[in-house]
Design an enzyme around this catalytic site. Structure first.
Site, PDB file in Angstrom:
ATOM      1  N   CYS A 195       0.753  -1.032   0.161  1.00 58.76           N
ATOM      2  CA  CYS A 195      -0.116  -0.049   0.093  1.00 58.76           C
ATOM      3  C   CYS A 195       0.724   1.140   0.010  1.00 58.76           C
ATOM      4  O   CYS A 195       1.934   1.306   0.909  1.00 58.76           O
ATOM      5  CB  CYS A 195      -0.913   0.044   1.341  1.00 58.76           C
ATOM      6  SG  CYS A 195      -1.897   1.494   1.343  1.00 58.76           S
ATOM      7  N   CYS A 235     -11.618  14.318   4.717  1.00 60.16           N
ATOM      8  CA  CYS A 235     -12.554  13.138   5.203  1.00 60.16           C
ATOM      9  C   CYS A 235     -12.459  13.138   6.872  1.00 60.16           C
ATOM     10  O   CYS A 235     -11.463  13.174   7.248  1.00 60.16           O
ATOM     11  CB  CYS A 235     -12.472  11.723   4.735  1.00 60.16           C
ATOM     12  SG  CYS A 235     -12.576  11.769   2.952  1.00 60.16           S
ATOM     13  N   CYS A 245     -10.381  10.447   8.798  1.00 63.33           N
ATOM     14  CA  CYS A 245      -9.048   9.795   8.322  1.00 63.33           C
ATOM     15  C   CYS A 245      -7.950  10.604   8.885  1.00 63.33           C
ATOM     16  O   CYS A 245      -8.024  11.997   9.115  1.00 63.33           O
ATOM     17  CB  CYS A 245      -8.954  10.061   7.052  1.00 63.33           C
ATOM     18  SG  CYS A 245      -7.333   9.927   6.000  1.00 63.33           S
ATOM     19  N   SER A 274      -7.478   3.907  -5.423  1.00 60.99           N
ATOM     20  CA  SER A 274      -8.615   4.139  -4.478  1.00 60.99           C
ATOM     21  C   SER A 274      -8.847   5.895  -4.593  1.00 60.99           C
ATOM     22  O   SER A 274      -8.075   6.399  -4.392  1.00 60.99           O
ATOM     23  CB  SER A 274      -8.304   4.053  -2.992  1.00 60.99           C
ATOM     24  OG  SER A 274      -9.427   4.048  -2.306  1.00 60.99           O
ATOM     25  N   LEU A 308     -16.944   5.114  -0.513  1.00 61.69           N
ATOM     26  CA  LEU A 308     -18.134   5.560  -0.427  1.00 61.69           C
ATOM     27  C   LEU A 308     -18.671   5.993   1.007  1.00 61.69           C
ATOM     28  O   LEU A 308     -19.039   6.692   1.210  1.00 61.69           O
ATOM     29  CB  LEU A 308     -18.893   4.256  -0.936  1.00 61.69           C
ATOM     30  CG  LEU A 308     -20.500   4.701  -1.526  1.00 61.69           C
ATOM     31  CD1 LEU A 308     -20.447   5.860  -2.633  1.00 61.69           C
ATOM     32  CD2 LEU A 308     -21.086   3.499  -2.114  1.00 61.69           C
ATOM     33  N   HIS A 309     -18.486   4.694   1.855  1.00 62.45           N
ATOM     34  CA  HIS A 309     -18.785   4.929   3.108  1.00 62.45           C
ATOM     35  C   HIS A 309     -20.238   5.618   3.636  1.00 62.45           C
ATOM     36  O   HIS A 309     -20.358   5.835   4.787  1.00 62.45           O
ATOM     37  CB  HIS A 309     -17.574   6.037   3.762  1.00 62.45           C
ATOM     38  CG  HIS A 309     -16.283   5.656   3.697  1.00 62.45           C
ATOM     39  ND1 HIS A 309     -15.931   4.193   3.591  1.00 62.45           N
ATOM     40  CD2 HIS A 309     -15.250   6.180   3.396  1.00 62.45           C
ATOM     41  CE1 HIS A 309     -14.539   4.316   3.345  1.00 62.45           C
ATOM     42  NE2 HIS A 309     -14.143   5.429   3.116  1.00 62.45           N
ATOM     43  N   CYS A 352      -3.801   4.233   7.889  1.00 67.00           N
ATOM     44  CA  CYS A 352      -4.306   5.574   7.697  1.00 67.00           C
ATOM     45  C   CYS A 352      -3.629   6.988   8.151  1.00 67.00           C
ATOM     46  O   CYS A 352      -4.015   7.742   8.864  1.00 67.00           O
ATOM     47  CB  CYS A 352      -5.853   5.622   7.848  1.00 67.00           C
ATOM     48  SG  CYS A 352      -6.639   4.051   7.662  1.00 67.00           S
TER      49      CYS A 352
END
Ligand code: SAH
Length: 357
Positions: free
Chosen positions: A102, A113, A116, A199, A223-224, A341
């Site tokens: 990643c 967001c 995050c 992503s 989407l969340h 994250c």
């Protein structure tokens, strides 16, 4: 200093030609760079040339400044140092089908967001194509140098990539496209674009552009939420692009590429995780070739958001399955080595352990 890492072989050939170097030198240098080797290690170049290169160019713009390896599942969390003192995170995960890395695409993020950690201090800058490739090169070297386990018949290198570290890839569009094209270079790192997931939080116009690029990557969309009201509570981008426009762009991606879209759905306690939300989500996704990836929220200390219980995850998943939506839950890996994250970078910055080279 010129960063050679982000150049196609044709560009590197031109660069060498300007310096009156023969074409075969470009190919030698290119191969070494993509093996993660610095000028000093390019043993088939004359010493004088290696010195000249050291003075005017950079071969490896990224280095590992911190790493932690999980005792549970061999997941490795990296903090990559960049030449200007900034740092970004990466995670290496070992699956039976190989290694997945990643990577980050920006230092920080400006998407805002609420769940995050990467976006807490905004976006410092975008990564260059060479720096993104540099993250892969570091991980490849790490696998070899530390003799990480590989399954029989597999080569010791990164096989799959996900652009899910810090940053919004479509907010760094040109560099990310160049990086993806570099992966295809014959003497490069040999990661097929079908093994790459990009992503995005959903920058709709860029999703249309991506569909035209002829780069067969998997598109993941964060989407969340099952509707605009909930989505706007956690994702500012939802104010710019309503969900029906976002889903239209997803349909276009499926039509143009023939590849299904993956929807990331982080379950947040008290926000988006009830059964009625699953039902609404299923109705929105009906007829769209897609897969839903459920992520139990990774609680960020600075944010006032709650995680969910195992029972909630299971109920949400069962409801979607009952409505014929293909769904899995993201495996949690490396639980013992720091939350994901953006949290490792924040912790390291807070401790004053910056990348200085
Ligand atoms: N900007 C891109 C890629 C980076 S984020 C995007 O938005 O998709 C990678 C994924 O992690 C996204 O799905 C993001 O929403 C999710 N994520 C971020 N913080 C999280 C957290 N605290 N818990 C669970 N998932 C999180």
């Amino acid at each position: 200093m010129t960063e050679l890492t982000g150049m196609f072989l044709t560009e590197l050939t031109d660069w060498c030609r300007e310096r009156k170097l023969p074409t075969f030198r470009a190919k030698q240098i290119f191969k070494w760079i993509h093996q993660g080797v610095d000028f000093d290690g390019m043993t088939n170049l004359p010493l004088a040339l290696r010195e000249q290169l050291n003075q005017e160019a950079v071969a490896q713009p990224v280095r590992i400044i911190h790493e932690r390896r999980s005792k549970i599942d061999d997941t490795v969390k990296f903090l990559f140092g960049l030449r200007d003192g900034n740092c970004v995170e990466g995670v290496l995960m070992h699956y039976h089908h190989g290694y997945t890395l990643c990577i980050s695409t920006q230092v920080g993020c400006r998407m805002g967001c609420t769940f995050c950690a990467s976006t807490l201090d905004g976006c410092v800058r975008s990564l260059t194509a060479g720096e993104m490739l540099g993250e892969v090169l570091c991980a490849n070297r790490y696998i070899v140098d530390n003799a990480l386990p590989v399954e029989e018949g597999q080569s010791p290198r990164v096989h799959n990539l996900v652009l899910m570290g810090s940053g919004e890839p479509l907010d760094n569009y040109d560099n990310v496209m160049k990086f993806l094209r570099l992966l295809r270079e014959p003497d490069g790192v040999q990661i097929g674009l079908r093994n790459v997931s990009l992503s995005t939080c959903g920058i709709v116009p860029k999703m249309y552009e991506l569909a035209q690029e002829d780069l067969p990557v998997t598109l993941s969309v964060s989407l969340h939420a099952p509707n605009d009201d909930i989505r706007r509570q956690t994702m500012p981008i939802a104010k710019a692009y309503p969900m029906d426009e976002l889903l239209k762009a997803c349909r276009n991606y499926v039509d143009k590429t023939g590849r299904r879209v993956i929807f990331e759905y982080a379950l947040v306690g008290g926000v988006n995780c009830e059964e009625k939300h699953a039902v609404e989500l299923a109705s929105k996704l009906r007829g769209l070739q897609c897969h839903v990836n459920l992520i139990p929220l990774n609680v960020v200390a600075e944010r006032d958001l709650k995680g969910v219980t195992e029972a909630t995850v299971r109920r949400f998943m069962t409801t979607l399955e009952g409505l014929h939506i293909s769904v899995t839950r993201r495996r949690e890996m490396g639980d013992d080595i720091e939350g994901a994250c953006g949290q490792l970078r924040r912790k390291t910055l807070a401790e004053g352990n910056q990348a200085n080279n």
